[in-house]
Design a protein around this motif. Structure first.
Motif, PDB file in Angstrom:
ATOM      1  N   SER A 105     -50.304  18.532  -5.622  1.00  0.00           N
ATOM      2  CA  SER A 105     -50.047  19.137  -6.935  1.00  0.00           C
ATOM      3  C   SER A 105     -50.955  20.333  -7.225  1.00  0.00           C
ATOM      4  CB  SER A 105     -50.206  18.090  -8.038  1.00  0.00           C
ATOM      5  OG  SER A 105     -51.505  17.523  -8.022  1.00  0.00           O
ATOM      6  N   VAL A 106     -52.112  20.412  -6.561  1.00  0.00           N
ATOM      7  CA  VAL A 106     -53.020  21.540  -6.794  1.00  0.00           C
ATOM      8  C   VAL A 106     -52.408  22.851  -6.305  1.00  0.00           C
ATOM      9  CG1 VAL A 106     -54.292  21.472  -4.604  1.00  0.00           C
ATOM     10  CG2 VAL A 106     -55.469  22.192  -6.694  1.00  0.00           C
ATOM     11  N   ALA A 123     -44.393  19.071  -5.525  1.00  0.00           N
ATOM     12  CA  ALA A 123     -44.881  18.473  -4.271  1.00  0.00           C
ATOM     13  C   ALA A 123     -44.436  17.012  -4.171  1.00  0.00           C
ATOM     14  CB  ALA A 123     -46.404  18.575  -4.199  1.00  0.00           C
ATOM     15  N   HIS A 124     -44.549  16.290  -5.279  1.00  0.00           N
ATOM     16  CA  HIS A 124     -44.156  14.888  -5.340  1.00  0.00           C
ATOM     17  C   HIS A 124     -42.640  14.740  -5.205  1.00  0.00           C
ATOM     18  CE1 HIS A 124     -43.714  11.002  -7.803  1.00  0.00           C
ATOM     19  NE2 HIS A 124     -44.277  10.657  -6.668  1.00  0.00           N
ATOM     20  N   ILE A 127     -41.368   2.250   6.178  1.00  0.00           N
ATOM     21  CA  ILE A 127     -41.593   3.674   5.926  1.00  0.00           C
ATOM     22  C   ILE A 127     -42.054   3.854   4.483  1.00  0.00           C
ATOM     23  CG2 ILE A 127     -40.558   5.968   5.877  1.00  0.00           C
ATOM     24  CD1 ILE A 127     -38.616   5.131   7.979  1.00  0.00           C
ATOM     25  N   ARG A 128     -43.151   4.576   4.306  1.00  0.00           N
ATOM     26  CA  ARG A 128     -43.651   4.845   2.964  1.00  0.00           C
ATOM     27  C   ARG A 128     -44.291   6.222   2.936  1.00  0.00           C
ATOM     28  NH1 ARG A 128     -49.286   3.350   2.764  1.00  0.00           N
ATOM     29  NH2 ARG A 128     -49.953   2.436   4.741  1.00  0.00           N
ATOM     30  N   ALA A 129     -44.556   6.708   1.734  1.00  0.00           N
ATOM     31  CA  ALA A 129     -45.134   8.046   1.581  1.00  0.00           C
ATOM     32  C   ALA A 129     -45.877   8.119   0.256  1.00  0.00           C
ATOM     33  CB  ALA A 129     -44.035   9.100   1.629  1.00  0.00           C
ATOM     34  N   PHE A 130     -46.754   9.114   0.147  1.00  0.00           N
ATOM     35  CA  PHE A 130     -47.427   9.347  -1.132  1.00  0.00           C
ATOM     36  C   PHE A 130     -47.823  10.811  -1.249  1.00  0.00           C
ATOM     37  CE2 PHE A 130     -51.072   8.073   1.598  1.00  0.00           C
ATOM     38  CZ  PHE A 130     -51.920   9.179   1.418  1.00  0.00           C
ATOM     39  N   ALA A 188     -46.934  13.595 -10.836  1.00  0.00           N
ATOM     40  CA  ALA A 188     -45.491  13.363 -10.985  1.00  0.00           C
ATOM     41  C   ALA A 188     -44.793  14.468 -11.763  1.00  0.00           C
ATOM     42  CB  ALA A 188     -45.247  12.022 -11.670  1.00  0.00           C
ATOM     43  N   GLY A 189     -45.572  15.337 -12.426  1.00  0.00           N
ATOM     44  CA  GLY A 189     -44.985  16.376 -13.253  1.00  0.00           C
ATOM     45  C   GLY A 189     -44.550  15.843 -14.606  1.00  0.00           C
TER      46      GLY A 189
END
Length: 253
Positions: free
Chosen positions: A40-41, A51-52, A81-84, A164-165
């Motif tokens: 997010s930066v 980005a999220h 499968i996962r992501a962050f 998350a915006g």
């Protein structure tokens, strides 16, 4: 039978894409991770949450009648499968991979990274999930407290924007915006492919070379250093359950 001790190896493709492996033959399978130094930066205020949203959208569509290959792999083979996304990083994980299948899942990570599964439908699906997440976060007093603290300590800086915006910014982000962000941020020079378990580094490097070497070698600009603003800040979040939070100044070299 004596097992060999774990061994960590690091190498780099000609375009600066890095490969790291931690070989441990005592493990029965492999965990893969694709790590990109962006979050997010790196966003504009008007595109907060991009980005999220991109991370969620890259997996492809998962509507009832149409699933991307990512979701088919999850359904068929029992992999996890996962992501962050964080302020500074985005990561994608594939776990429980059997050694003979390593090539297939490196290719799957390339499909995610390259935007192969990114479609208008996948963006709509991702927005639906994220907007539910935004509603949930708006009711979380701890999240509200630390968000207010971020805005107080890092005013007018992307570091203080929510990962998350907002409902408005996420709603206004389109497929073309995501493609542009992916093109400018998902670069060889700021990305790493990692593997841990029953993995041989040369094999991992060969698979990475097959797909990730196609990335052009581009420089990646550094994010601006945060400017911490000191002082005592009073924030009203929950009158019945008051909480106290501290933010300390820091330096980054």
């Amino acid at each position: 039978i004596a097992l060999s001790s774990p061994k960590t190896e690091i190498s780099e493709l000609s375009n600066s894409f890095k490969i790291i492996s931690h070989n441990s033959e005592s493990k029965k399978n492999i965990s893969l991770c694709l790590w990109i130094k962006t979050g997010s930066v790196r966003e504009l205020a008007t595109k907060n949450g991009i980005a999220h949203l991109l991370e969620h959208s890259l997996f492809g569509q998962y509507s009832k009648n149409q699933r991307s290959r990512v979701y088919e792999e999850i359904k068929k083979n029992g992999v996890k499968i996962r992501a962050f996304t964080t302020v500074e990083n985005t990561a994608f994980f594939i776990e429980h991979v059997e050694t003979p299948n390593i090539q297939k899942y490196v290719k799957l990570l390339w499909g995610i990274f390259s935007g192969e599964f990114l479609t208008s439908q996948s963006v709509r699906d991702a927005k639906f999930d994220i907007q539910k997440e935004i509603i949930s976060l708006s009711k979380d007093t701890d999240n509200k407290l630390f968000q207010a603290l971020d805005f107080a300590c890092f005013p007018n800086q992307t570091l203080a924007m929510p990962i998350a915006g907002s409902w408005e910014t996420v709603s206004n982000i389109g497929l073309e915006d995501l493609l542009n962000f992916q093109k400018s941020e998902y670069l060889a020079s700021n990305s790493i492919l990692c593997a841990s378990g029953d993995i041989h580094h040369q094999s991992l490097e060969e698979h990475a070379e097959k797909w990730f070497s196609s990335l052009a070698s581009k420089s990646y600009s550094q994010s601006p250093l945060p400017n911490w603003i000191g002082g005592i800040k009073s924030v009203t979040i929950d009158v019945e359950n008051p909480k106290l939070a501290f933010s300390l100044p820091f330096k980054i070299k």
